[in-house]
Enzyme design. Sequence first.
Site, short mmCIF file in Angstrom:
data_model
loop_
_atom_site.label_atom_id
_atom_site.label_comp_id
_atom_site.label_asym_id
_atom_site.label_seq_id
_atom_site.Cartn_x
_atom_site.Cartn_y
_atom_site.Cartn_z
N CYS A 2 63.01 2.86 25.94
CA CYS A 2 62.98 1.55 25.24
C CYS A 2 61.80 0.88 25.39
O CYS A 2 61.43 0.62 26.95
CB CYS A 2 64.07 0.63 24.90
N ARG A 27 58.00 5.33 26.21
CA ARG A 27 59.22 4.88 26.72
C ARG A 27 60.46 5.37 25.94
O ARG A 27 61.45 5.12 26.22
CB ARG A 27 59.27 3.17 26.87
N TRP A 72 64.85 4.71 23.10
CA TRP A 72 65.40 5.99 23.61
C TRP A 72 67.06 5.89 23.60
O TRP A 72 67.54 5.00 24.57
CB TRP A 72 64.92 6.09 24.89
N ASN A 98 65.73 -3.82 25.82
CA ASN A 98 65.68 -2.52 26.80
C ASN A 98 66.62 -2.78 27.63
O ASN A 98 66.52 -3.68 28.55
CB ASN A 98 64.29 -2.41 26.99
N GLY A 99 67.23 -1.77 27.95
CA GLY A 99 68.54 -1.69 28.94
C GLY A 99 69.81 -1.49 28.67
O GLY A 99 69.96 -0.76 27.57
N GLU A 471 58.31 22.40 40.91
CA GLU A 471 57.66 21.51 39.70
C GLU A 471 56.97 22.05 38.72
O GLU A 471 56.84 21.74 37.84
CB GLU A 471 56.51 20.61 40.66
N LYS A 475 58.02 21.56 34.93
CA LYS A 475 56.91 21.20 33.79
C LYS A 475 57.16 21.92 32.64
O LYS A 475 57.10 21.55 31.60
CB LYS A 475 55.58 21.31 34.30
N GLU A 478 60.25 21.01 30.49
CA GLU A 478 60.57 19.76 29.91
C GLU A 478 59.58 19.64 28.75
O GLU A 478 59.73 18.90 27.78
CB GLU A 478 60.23 18.74 30.89
N HIS A 494 70.11 36.92 46.50
CA HIS A 494 71.50 36.17 46.90
C HIS A 494 72.05 35.80 45.42
O HIS A 494 72.73 34.80 45.37
CB HIS A 494 71.26 35.01 47.81
N LYS A 594 59.66 8.22 29.45
CA LYS A 594 58.68 8.32 30.61
C LYS A 594 59.54 7.37 31.89
O LYS A 594 59.56 7.65 32.86
CB LYS A 594 57.55 7.79 30.58
#
Length: 599
Positions: A2, A27, A72, A98-99, A471, A475, A478, A494, A594
């Site tokens: 947000c 955001r 978000w 926001n929160g 990583e 990438k 996502e 394994h 983000k």
Amino acid sequence: MCGIIGYIGNKSAEIESVNLLKNLEYRGYDSAGVAVILDGEIKVTKAEGKIANLEQLIVSTGANIGIAHTRWATHGKPTEVNAHPHISDNNEWAVVHNGIIENFEMLKQEIETNSGVKFASETDTEVIPQMLEYLSTSHQSTISTFIHACNRLKGVFAIACINKNIPDTLFLAKRKSPLYVAINNDEIFVASDPICFVDKANEYYTLEDDEFCKVSLNCVEFYDINGNNIAKSTIDMKDFEQFKGKEQYPHFMLKEINETPTVLNRIMKTYRDSLGFGKITKEVMQDINKIVIVGCGTAYHAGLMGAKYIEKFVRIECNIYIASEFIYSNPIIDKRTLCIFVSQSGETADTLSAQELAKSKGALTVGLTNVLYSVLAKKVDIVLPVCAGPEIAVASTKAYTAQITILYMLARYLQNIKFNSLFDYIAQIDTLANLFTLPNLQPIQDLSKELVNQKSSFFIGKGFDYVSAEEASLKLKEITYINSSAHPAGELKHGFLALIEDGSYLFVIATDEALLDKTLNSAHEAFARGAKVVLITQLDVDTSKTNFVYKVLQQPKFDDELMPIVSIITFQLLSYYTSVAKGINPDQPRNLAKSVTVE
Ligand code: F6R
């Protein structure tokens, strides 16, 4: 997680607020909305989805005060009704937030029982305007109603709100989520990120936790939790000079990957003298017997790499934790532990809680962060700047490259301190920064076209290359939604070999000469079960050992230990081009934001 905006000025409040909001879309982009005061009434416009949808709905009405929000979703589905701004039942207050309000159920029940007001949405946020209405008769001034209402909230918040009867004033509150105010001659801007103030103001104020602000064109006043006035000074906008938007690039992600050489040079300038690691002195390190690194997502992967560098070069125990695990694991740390918190944004709630915990146990806390005005930067004992410049694309690229570079340099610096050696890591990174070029795009683009229809893909490596595999896999998943996983090369038999089928793509990262043969052996096992093996290496591999390999993405040659900094770029680009080929906007992949400012 947000983004919120406030605006007062001589321009159209709708247009200006929404334009400012576009800077915060990183955001969250589940829904967006704007509220203005027009002819003594609050007028709200909302839309599901991205800000572009809201933009199509707004018209300039002549209003000159507004608040806006990009969401978000956490509590309540990403629908129009749950979109912010939320208004009080009597249409007097409009709020963006926001929160998370943790006690909203309890407060909602109290308000509904005592006032008969019915809530319109499923969100936690709606409790704020309803609470403002509920309390407004019992307080002398609007600011005291506002402070009192906010003090009843438990949780995390940055709030901007307007009251239709005070059409020249914004009311602001902050606890743990970021909030900033900038004042120009005839305009006021409020935002979750001061990046919104670029080209609009020369300085800005930061609200600290449990601070409140009442701001109009004539007057700005800050208050503490008891309603006492507090004095604040402004911060210069000069740190934002480098931010120039997307420039000629179609997406921020591509721009940010292309900035890697500039970032490496900036790191060199910052860390060349003692400004960089200067506070981590020999005396400080004499009291340290363990290092712990904490982060989330890509920052965690940077920490994994850092831990390997530190254990290899400094020979000190270095443990690495995912922040959300660290908090609940009763970690074994004390005043002899150096805790490094890695966070691009410096806002990630779990990382911040982890830092608080480490501090409470007496550890020395270091923040490796890209945002020097962030909460993390303010809370830690020592800040190490990431030097990447603003990173807007949701997928972290240049910040990761910068973080692992700095952690490598830190490991070499600590090695020098501990062993009284003079390893010239500065010269080594200087060479890297000067000779660094992006890889040849054609083979990467060709491969991205092949990946478009893949449902899954696999990444393997050993040692540092295993971390790169993790990583690279994150990438890809996502921003392309391809189900991918990373594994240490030696782990194939394994378990995960069961997933390999004819035509599965297996990316094999092999940049360490000493581990090459073992890695290729593992890759061959997957090939024997039908995998298409793509090898990523800078080494001159004997072709008799690689005749089973489908493609090689040859890397430029640097010292083996620096290869993680180099090889990850190929995967960032591969993910980017695959995402674009699939018709996804790589800057704004689904379900992600983000800055993750809630646990
Ligand atoms: C991945 C990504 C996320 C972040 C994670 C931590 O590309 O961007 O996994 O790395 O949310 O964020 P920061 O580093 O801001 O703490």
